[in-house]
Scaffold this motif. Structure first.
Motif, PDB file in Angstrom:
ATOM      1  N   THR A 186       6.453  51.775  -4.609  1.00 26.96           N
ATOM      2  CA  THR A 186       7.771  51.672  -5.228  1.00 26.96           C
ATOM      3  C   THR A 186       8.250  53.024  -5.733  1.00 26.96           C
ATOM      4  O   THR A 186       9.396  53.428  -5.478  1.00 26.96           O
ATOM      5  CB  THR A 186       7.728  50.663  -6.386  1.00 26.96           C
ATOM      6  N   ILE A 187       7.385  53.738  -6.441  1.00 30.48           N
ATOM      7  CA  ILE A 187       7.774  55.062  -6.954  1.00 30.48           C
ATOM      8  C   ILE A 187       8.065  56.021  -5.796  1.00 30.48           C
ATOM      9  O   ILE A 187       9.055  56.769  -5.815  1.00 30.48           O
ATOM     10  CB  ILE A 187       6.674  55.619  -7.865  1.00 30.48           C
ATOM     11  N   GLY A 188       7.226  56.002  -4.769  1.00 38.56           N
ATOM     12  CA  GLY A 188       7.431  56.892  -3.630  1.00 38.56           C
ATOM     13  C   GLY A 188       8.724  56.605  -2.893  1.00 38.56           C
ATOM     14  O   GLY A 188       9.486  57.531  -2.570  1.00 38.56           O
ATOM     15  N   GLN A 189       9.015  55.333  -2.627  1.00 40.41           N
ATOM     16  CA  GLN A 189      10.232  55.002  -1.891  1.00 40.41           C
ATOM     17  C   GLN A 189      11.487  55.307  -2.701  1.00 40.41           C
ATOM     18  O   GLN A 189      12.482  55.807  -2.153  1.00 40.41           O
ATOM     19  CB  GLN A 189      10.212  53.530  -1.479  1.00 40.41           C
ATOM     20  N   VAL A 190      11.467  55.015  -3.992  1.00 37.61           N
ATOM     21  CA  VAL A 190      12.646  55.297  -4.818  1.00 37.61           C
ATOM     22  C   VAL A 190      12.889  56.799  -4.906  1.00 37.61           C
ATOM     23  O   VAL A 190      14.030  57.270  -4.772  1.00 37.61           O
ATOM     24  CB  VAL A 190      12.479  54.681  -6.218  1.00 37.61           C
ATOM     25  N   LEU A 191      11.841  57.575  -5.095  1.00 41.00           N
ATOM     26  CA  LEU A 191      11.997  59.025  -5.224  1.00 41.00           C
ATOM     27  C   LEU A 191      12.507  59.649  -3.932  1.00 41.00           C
ATOM     28  O   LEU A 191      13.470  60.430  -3.938  1.00 41.00           O
ATOM     29  CB  LEU A 191      10.656  59.648  -5.633  1.00 41.00           C
ATOM     30  N   THR A 192      11.889  59.325  -2.808  1.00 37.54           N
ATOM     31  CA  THR A 192      12.326  59.905  -1.534  1.00 37.54           C
ATOM     32  C   THR A 192      13.715  59.413  -1.148  1.00 37.54           C
ATOM     33  O   THR A 192      14.510  60.173  -0.573  1.00 37.54           O
ATOM     34  CB  THR A 192      11.323  59.560  -0.424  1.00 37.54           C
ATOM     35  N   SER A 193      14.041  58.167  -1.469  1.00 41.88           N
ATOM     36  CA  SER A 193      15.370  57.647  -1.130  1.00 41.88           C
ATOM     37  C   SER A 193      16.453  58.326  -1.954  1.00 41.88           C
ATOM     38  O   SER A 193      17.541  58.627  -1.442  1.00 41.88           O
ATOM     39  CB  SER A 193      15.403  56.135  -1.353  1.00 41.88           C
ATOM     40  N   VAL A 194      16.182  58.580  -3.235  1.00 40.57           N
ATOM     41  CA  VAL A 194      17.157  59.257  -4.079  1.00 40.57           C
ATOM     42  C   VAL A 194      17.431  60.665  -3.556  1.00 40.57           C
ATOM     43  O   VAL A 194      18.594  61.082  -3.425  1.00 40.57           O
ATOM     44  CB  VAL A 194      16.657  59.301  -5.536  1.00 40.57           C
ATOM     45  N   LEU A 195      16.383  61.406  -3.247  1.00 43.53           N
ATOM     46  CA  LEU A 195      16.563  62.776  -2.771  1.00 43.53           C
ATOM     47  C   LEU A 195      17.272  62.813  -1.417  1.00 43.53           C
ATOM     48  O   LEU A 195      18.164  63.644  -1.191  1.00 43.53           O
ATOM     49  CB  LEU A 195      15.201  63.461  -2.685  1.00 43.53           C
ATOM     50  N   ALA A 196      16.882  61.930  -0.500  1.00 45.37           N
ATOM     51  CA  ALA A 196      17.509  61.922   0.824  1.00 45.37           C
ATOM     52  C   ALA A 196      18.972  61.492   0.738  1.00 45.37           C
ATOM     53  O   ALA A 196      19.849  62.087   1.383  1.00 45.37           O
ATOM     54  CB  ALA A 196      16.732  60.993   1.762  1.00 45.37           C
ATOM     55  N   ALA A 197      19.260  60.470  -0.046  1.00 43.92           N
ATOM     56  CA  ALA A 197      20.647  60.011  -0.177  1.00 43.92           C
ATOM     57  C   ALA A 197      21.522  61.075  -0.826  1.00 43.92           C
ATOM     58  O   ALA A 197      22.683  61.268  -0.424  1.00 43.92           O
ATOM     59  CB  ALA A 197      20.687  58.720  -0.992  1.00 43.92           C
ATOM     60  N   TYR A 198      20.993  61.774  -1.812  1.00 52.09           N
ATOM     61  CA  TYR A 198      21.762  62.853  -2.435  1.00 52.09           C
ATOM     62  C   TYR A 198      22.081  63.944  -1.428  1.00 52.09           C
ATOM     63  O   TYR A 198      23.195  64.474  -1.397  1.00 52.09           O
ATOM     64  CB  TYR A 198      20.986  63.430  -3.613  1.00 52.09           C
ATOM     65  N   ALA A 199      21.116  64.278  -0.593  1.00 53.64           N
ATOM     66  CA  ALA A 199      21.354  65.312   0.413  1.00 53.64           C
ATOM     67  C   ALA A 199      22.423  64.879   1.405  1.00 53.64           C
ATOM     68  O   ALA A 199      23.284  65.682   1.802  1.00 53.64           O
ATOM     69  CB  ALA A 199      20.044  65.625   1.151  1.00 53.64           C
ATOM     70  N   PHE A 200      22.415  63.631   1.809  1.00 51.95           N
ATOM     71  CA  PHE A 200      23.397  63.147   2.786  1.00 51.95           C
ATOM     72  C   PHE A 200      24.807  63.076   2.207  1.00 51.95           C
ATOM     73  O   PHE A 200      25.775  63.109   2.968  1.00 51.95           O
ATOM     74  CB  PHE A 200      22.997  61.771   3.312  1.00 51.95           C
ATOM     75  N   VAL A 201      24.951  62.991   0.891  1.00 48.43           N
ATOM     76  CA  VAL A 201      26.272  62.824   0.290  1.00 48.43           C
ATOM     77  C   VAL A 201      26.809  64.134  -0.279  1.00 48.43           C
ATOM     78  O   VAL A 201      27.984  64.470  -0.065  1.00 48.43           O
ATOM     79  CB  VAL A 201      26.228  61.743  -0.807  1.00 48.43           C
ATOM     80  N   PHE A 202      25.972  64.901  -0.966  1.00 47.09           N
ATOM     81  CA  PHE A 202      26.476  66.027  -1.743  1.00 47.09           C
ATOM     82  C   PHE A 202      26.099  67.398  -1.197  1.00 47.09           C
ATOM     83  O   PHE A 202      26.601  68.403  -1.712  1.00 47.09           O
ATOM     84  CB  PHE A 202      25.971  65.916  -3.201  1.00 47.09           C
ATOM     85  N   LEU A 203      25.237  67.477  -0.216  1.00 49.63           N
ATOM     86  CA  LEU A 203      24.863  68.781   0.326  1.00 49.63           C
ATOM     87  C   LEU A 203      25.594  69.032   1.638  1.00 49.63           C
ATOM     88  O   LEU A 203      25.781  68.108   2.445  1.00 49.63           O
ATOM     89  CB  LEU A 203      23.349  68.856   0.553  1.00 49.63           C
ATOM     90  N   PRO A 204      25.980  70.275   1.904  1.00 51.14           N
ATOM     91  CA  PRO A 204      26.692  70.600   3.154  1.00 51.14           C
ATOM     92  C   PRO A 204      25.722  70.710   4.335  1.00 51.14           C
ATOM     93  O   PRO A 204      25.328  71.816   4.736  1.00 51.14           O
ATOM     94  CB  PRO A 204      27.366  71.932   2.825  1.00 51.14           C
ATOM     95  N   LEU A 205      25.338  69.598   4.894  1.00 53.01           N
ATOM     96  CA  LEU A 205      24.385  69.574   5.995  1.00 53.01           C
ATOM     97  C   LEU A 205      25.111  69.609   7.332  1.00 53.01           C
ATOM     98  O   LEU A 205      26.179  69.014   7.491  1.00 53.01           O
ATOM     99  CB  LEU A 205      23.522  68.309   5.921  1.00 53.01           C
ATOM    100  N   ARG A 206      24.514  70.297   8.277  1.00 53.85           N
ATOM    101  CA  ARG A 206      25.035  70.279   9.641  1.00 53.85           C
ATOM    102  C   ARG A 206      24.587  68.994  10.336  1.00 53.85           C
ATOM    103  O   ARG A 206      23.459  68.560  10.176  1.00 53.85           O
ATOM    104  CB  ARG A 206      24.520  71.481  10.431  1.00 53.85           C
ATOM    105  N   ALA A 207      25.466  68.429  11.125  1.00 52.53           N
ATOM    106  CA  ALA A 207      25.179  67.187  11.852  1.00 52.53           C
ATOM    107  C   ALA A 207      24.676  66.107  10.891  1.00 52.53           C
ATOM    108  O   ALA A 207      23.685  65.436  11.146  1.00 52.53           O
ATOM    109  CB  ALA A 207      24.180  67.430  12.975  1.00 52.53           C
ATOM    110  N   ARG A 208      25.385  65.949   9.787  1.00 47.04           N
ATOM    111  CA  ARG A 208      24.963  65.003   8.751  1.00 47.04           C
ATOM    112  C   ARG A 208      24.904  63.575   9.284  1.00 47.04           C
ATOM    113  O   ARG A 208      23.939  62.851   9.039  1.00 47.04           O
ATOM    114  CB  ARG A 208      25.924  65.091   7.576  1.00 47.04           C
ATOM    115  N   ASN A 209      25.920  63.183  10.030  1.00 47.14           N
ATOM    116  CA  ASN A 209      25.942  61.816  10.559  1.00 47.14           C
ATOM    117  C   ASN A 209      24.814  61.580  11.563  1.00 47.14           C
ATOM    118  O   ASN A 209      24.264  60.475  11.642  1.00 47.14           O
ATOM    119  CB  ASN A 209      27.293  61.532  11.204  1.00 47.14           C
TER     120      ASN A 209
END
Length: 295
Positions: free
Chosen positions: A103-126
């Protein structure tokens, strides 16, 4: 006068429609409640029989028609017998540690990955987000052998780390939190940046507290999924003291005693944490799953 007369029927029609719709709703109410009560009793019956059956002796559990109440006295020793035959106490602790780690691992990795997909300027985000979603479509049976070879190669058999390692990231968790983060206005991030907040400070101090319903729903979902795992713990562990309670219930069922009441006692012990999570976390599940539905 002609204009007023022409408008009068037009203003009366909506009122008549509202009265008609309210009358229909009142007529269907009792039938709806009766149906809900019947469905509730059907869903609740297995839980009731599991709890009551755990206090029955063999004569009651094997009777025909099935007994719905202990006719030959209450037998709480079913629980002590179950704990004596199989190390359920140790297996219970293993299940708790495995569930907490996943539970701790999935919540932590999901928070970081979701933040990157929404707020970071990633190339080929979709594209990369599509890759994350594609992991949800891979059958679990097709990766069980590679995971087994990887974990055993690291020497993590019969360990909590081996039980939790393949499940520390989740495509579903990333998708759920991404939808929740998209509901926040970008001006919120811009205002935090003006105040000097970096990415981590904005994430942990502002975004995460505002996403508590979604985080709670994801935590409950991860905990229920991890607690009910059976095949992977059975594959990666060999000694009974390193196994989980789900395997312990199977060992009770295959033991020489063949006592259904004792097996039901083990089932109740395994059911209790999940039942408490669902009862007390239901409102968080509903609020969390619908948090990103409307922007």
């Amino acid at each position: 006068m002609t204009t007023t007369a022409a408008q009068t029927p037009r203003t009366d029609r909506p009122a008549r429609r509202r009265r008609h719709s309210r009358g229909v709703g009142r007529g269907a109410g009792p039938l709806t409640y009766v149906g809900i009560i019947v469905l509730f009793l059907i869903v609740l019956f297995p839980v009731y029989y599991g709890i009551i059956g755990s206090f029955m002796n063999t004569q009651d559990t094997n009777s025909y028609p099935p007994a719905l109440w202990p006719k030959h006295g209450i037998h709480p020793q079913n629980y002590s017998n179950a704990l004596d035959i199989v190390p359920l106490g140790r297996q219970y602790l293993n299940s708790i540690m495995q569930t907490a780690a996943i539970t701790i691992g999935q919540v932590l990795t999901s928070v970081l990955a979701a933040y990157a997909f929404v707020f970071l300027p990633l190339r080929a985000r979709n594209f990369w987000f599509g890759v994350f979603l594609a992991t949800m479509m891979i059958p679990y049976e097709s990766i069980i052998i590679p995971n087994y070879l990887f974990v055993t190669g690291l020497g993590l058999s019969d360990t909590i780390a081996g039980l939790a390692l393949p499940f520390l990231a989740s495509g579903f968790g990333t998708f759920l939190l991404r939808q929740s983060f998209l509901a926040f206005p970008t001006e919120l991030r811009d205002a935090a940046r003006v105040d000097g907040a970096g990415h981590l400070r904005f994430l942990w101090s502002i975004l995460t507290p505002l996403s508590k319903p979604t985080l709670a729903a994801l935590s409950i979902y991860c905990a229920l999924s991890a607690w009910n795992q059976y095949f992977w713990p059975l594959l990666i562990t060999t000694r009974s003291e390193h196994q989980t309670i789900q395997i312990g219930i199977g060992q009770l069922q295959s033991s020489d005693t063949q006592d259904p009441g004792m097996v039901l006692a083990g089932v109740v012990l395994a059911l209790l944490p999940t039942l408490l999570l669902v009862v007390f976390g239901q409102r968080f599940i509903v609020r969390g799953l619908t948090a990103g539905a409307v922007k």
